[in-house]
Design a protein around this motif. Structure first.
Motif, mmCIF file in Angstrom:
data_model
loop_
_atom_site.group_PDB
_atom_site.id
_atom_site.type_symbol
_atom_site.label_atom_id
_atom_site.label_comp_id
_atom_site.label_asym_id
_atom_site.label_seq_id
_atom_site.Cartn_x
_atom_site.Cartn_y
_atom_site.Cartn_z
ATOM 1 N N GLY A 22 -31.020 20.685 -46.200
ATOM 2 C CA GLY A 22 -29.313 19.291 -46.906
ATOM 3 C C GLY A 22 -28.694 20.368 -47.093
ATOM 4 N N LEU A 23 -28.655 21.932 -47.864
ATOM 5 C CA LEU A 23 -27.271 22.277 -47.994
ATOM 6 C C LEU A 23 -26.928 22.872 -46.951
ATOM 7 C CD1 LEU A 23 -25.420 23.259 -49.956
ATOM 8 C CD2 LEU A 23 -26.823 24.652 -50.569
ATOM 9 N N THR A 24 -28.565 23.551 -45.923
ATOM 10 C CA THR A 24 -28.161 24.250 -44.978
ATOM 11 C C THR A 24 -27.609 23.406 -43.660
ATOM 12 O OG1 THR A 24 -30.306 25.345 -45.292
ATOM 13 C CG2 THR A 24 -29.422 25.814 -43.340
ATOM 14 N N ILE A 25 -28.083 22.500 -43.697
ATOM 15 C CA ILE A 25 -27.420 21.931 -42.373
ATOM 16 C C ILE A 25 -26.070 20.834 -42.906
ATOM 17 C CG2 ILE A 25 -27.252 18.833 -41.912
ATOM 18 C CD1 ILE A 25 -30.133 18.939 -42.776
ATOM 19 N N LEU A 26 -25.647 21.099 -44.398
ATOM 20 C CA LEU A 26 -24.492 21.170 -44.465
ATOM 21 C C LEU A 26 -23.568 22.561 -44.287
ATOM 22 C CD1 LEU A 26 -21.681 19.914 -46.470
ATOM 23 C CD2 LEU A 26 -22.357 20.230 -47.733
ATOM 24 N N VAL A 27 -23.866 23.377 -44.601
ATOM 25 C CA VAL A 27 -23.386 24.452 -44.417
ATOM 26 C C VAL A 27 -23.608 24.811 -42.817
ATOM 27 C CG1 VAL A 27 -23.120 27.261 -44.782
ATOM 28 C CG2 VAL A 27 -23.791 25.419 -46.480
ATOM 29 N N THR A 28 -25.002 24.533 -41.627
ATOM 30 C CA THR A 28 -24.479 24.981 -40.274
ATOM 31 C C THR A 28 -23.407 24.462 -39.631
ATOM 32 O OG1 THR A 28 -25.943 23.753 -40.312
ATOM 33 C CG2 THR A 28 -26.657 26.347 -40.577
ATOM 34 N N ARG A 29 -23.159 22.910 -40.512
ATOM 35 C CA ARG A 29 -22.119 21.914 -39.530
ATOM 36 C C ARG A 29 -20.877 22.526 -39.934
ATOM 37 N NH1 ARG A 29 -24.680 16.420 -39.556
ATOM 38 N NH2 ARG A 29 -26.717 16.982 -38.488
ATOM 39 N N ALA A 30 -20.817 22.688 -41.258
ATOM 40 C CA ALA A 30 -19.478 23.144 -41.252
ATOM 41 C C ALA A 30 -18.748 24.599 -40.760
ATOM 42 C CB ALA A 30 -19.300 23.506 -42.824
ATOM 43 N N LEU A 31 -19.298 25.775 -40.324
ATOM 44 C CA LEU A 31 -19.374 27.334 -39.860
ATOM 45 C C LEU A 31 -20.074 26.724 -38.324
ATOM 46 C CD1 LEU A 31 -22.320 29.095 -41.611
ATOM 47 C CD2 LEU A 31 -19.789 29.473 -41.494
ATOM 48 N N ASP A 32 -20.429 25.531 -37.287
ATOM 49 C CA ASP A 32 -20.278 25.288 -36.373
ATOM 50 C C ASP A 32 -18.890 24.887 -36.264
ATOM 51 O OD1 ASP A 32 -20.858 24.622 -33.442
ATOM 52 O OD2 ASP A 32 -20.839 22.744 -34.191
ATOM 53 N N LEU A 33 -17.923 23.491 -36.715
ATOM 54 C CA LEU A 33 -16.655 23.111 -36.606
ATOM 55 C C LEU A 33 -15.874 23.691 -37.140
ATOM 56 C CD1 LEU A 33 -17.216 20.005 -39.406
ATOM 57 C CD2 LEU A 33 -16.802 19.972 -36.980
ATOM 58 N N ASN A 36 -16.156 26.706 -33.249
ATOM 59 C CA ASN A 36 -16.736 26.268 -32.030
ATOM 60 C C ASN A 36 -15.029 25.537 -32.624
ATOM 61 O OD1 ASN A 36 -18.584 27.310 -30.637
ATOM 62 N ND2 ASN A 36 -20.149 26.149 -32.767
ATOM 63 N N ARG A 37 -14.729 24.904 -33.547
ATOM 64 C CA ARG A 37 -12.935 24.549 -33.194
ATOM 65 C C ARG A 37 -13.544 22.889 -32.733
ATOM 66 N NH1 ARG A 37 -10.835 28.986 -32.010
ATOM 67 N NH2 ARG A 37 -9.195 30.023 -33.070
ATOM 68 N N ARG A 38 -14.389 21.978 -33.301
ATOM 69 C CA ARG A 38 -15.129 20.879 -32.799
ATOM 70 C C ARG A 38 -14.229 19.971 -33.750
ATOM 71 N NH1 ARG A 38 -20.048 21.358 -30.083
ATOM 72 N NH2 ARG A 38 -21.396 23.422 -30.021
ATOM 73 N N SER A 39 -13.872 19.344 -32.814
ATOM 74 C CA SER A 39 -13.602 17.556 -34.244
ATOM 75 C C SER A 39 -14.736 17.180 -34.664
ATOM 76 C CB SER A 39 -12.970 16.623 -33.512
ATOM 77 O OG SER A 39 -13.427 16.098 -32.361
ATOM 78 N N LEU A 40 -14.384 16.866 -36.615
ATOM 79 C CA LEU A 40 -14.900 15.590 -36.939
ATOM 80 C C LEU A 40 -15.479 14.866 -36.186
ATOM 81 C CD1 LEU A 40 -13.068 15.273 -39.910
ATOM 82 C CD2 LEU A 40 -15.321 16.933 -40.324
ATOM 83 N N SER A 41 -15.242 14.532 -35.213
ATOM 84 C CA SER A 41 -15.745 13.047 -33.967
ATOM 85 C C SER A 41 -17.311 13.574 -34.084
ATOM 86 C CB SER A 41 -15.272 12.650 -33.363
ATOM 87 O OG SER A 41 -14.842 13.373 -32.260
#
Length: 141
Positions: A22-33, A36-41
């Motif tokens: 779960g922590l890995t998911i959080l970190v990888t999504r934060a890094l991806d955001l 890649n300058r993705r929006s939170l949506s």
């Protein structure tokens, strides 16, 4: 040694794997955001499309941890409730946990089916063996 003392370390190790994933998911999504300058949506309605493997792999791994491992948790709950202190079940439980960790690490790190699938299958056979030992012990007493 009580049944709880015999089996809870294995359970806690598998629980730790779930929280670490779960922590890995959080970190990888934060890094991806950030990268890649993705929006939170993008992640609010996340369906996996357009996400990099570094995000998808831990997400899929967490889902995997609530499929067959549920049978592990039930087995251990029953073994503690009976109570049944069987060193063979404890050893098989450690083997299962080690194989689940190996499966998770292989899926998140490099995701090669020729490695991950045999580890997954052997883990399920170990879990089946633990259930058979439990059934023989519990029904035989």
């Amino acid at each position: 040694m009580t049944a709880a003392q015999m089996y809870l370390p294995q359970v806690l190790s598998l629980v730790a794997l779930s929280f670490l994933t779960g922590l890995t998911i959080l970190v990888t999504r934060a890094l991806d955001l950030a990268r890649n300058r993705r929006s939170l949506s993008f992640y609010e309605e996340f369906d996996g499309r357009g996400a990099p493997p570094s995000v998808l792999r831990p997400t899929r791994q967490l889902a995997n941890q609530f499929e067959f491992p549920v049978l592990f948790y039930v087995l251990i709950a029953f073994a503690i409730a009976v109570p049944l202190e069987d060193p063979l079940i404890a050893t098989l439980a450690w083997c299962y946990v080690a194989l689940r960790w190996a499966h998770a690490l292989s899926q998140v790190a490099f995701n090669r089916l020729y490695i991950r699938t045999p580890v997954f299958m052997v883990g399920n056979l170990v879990l089946l063996a633990a259930w058979l030992v439990f059934a023989i012990d519990a029904l035989g007493t």
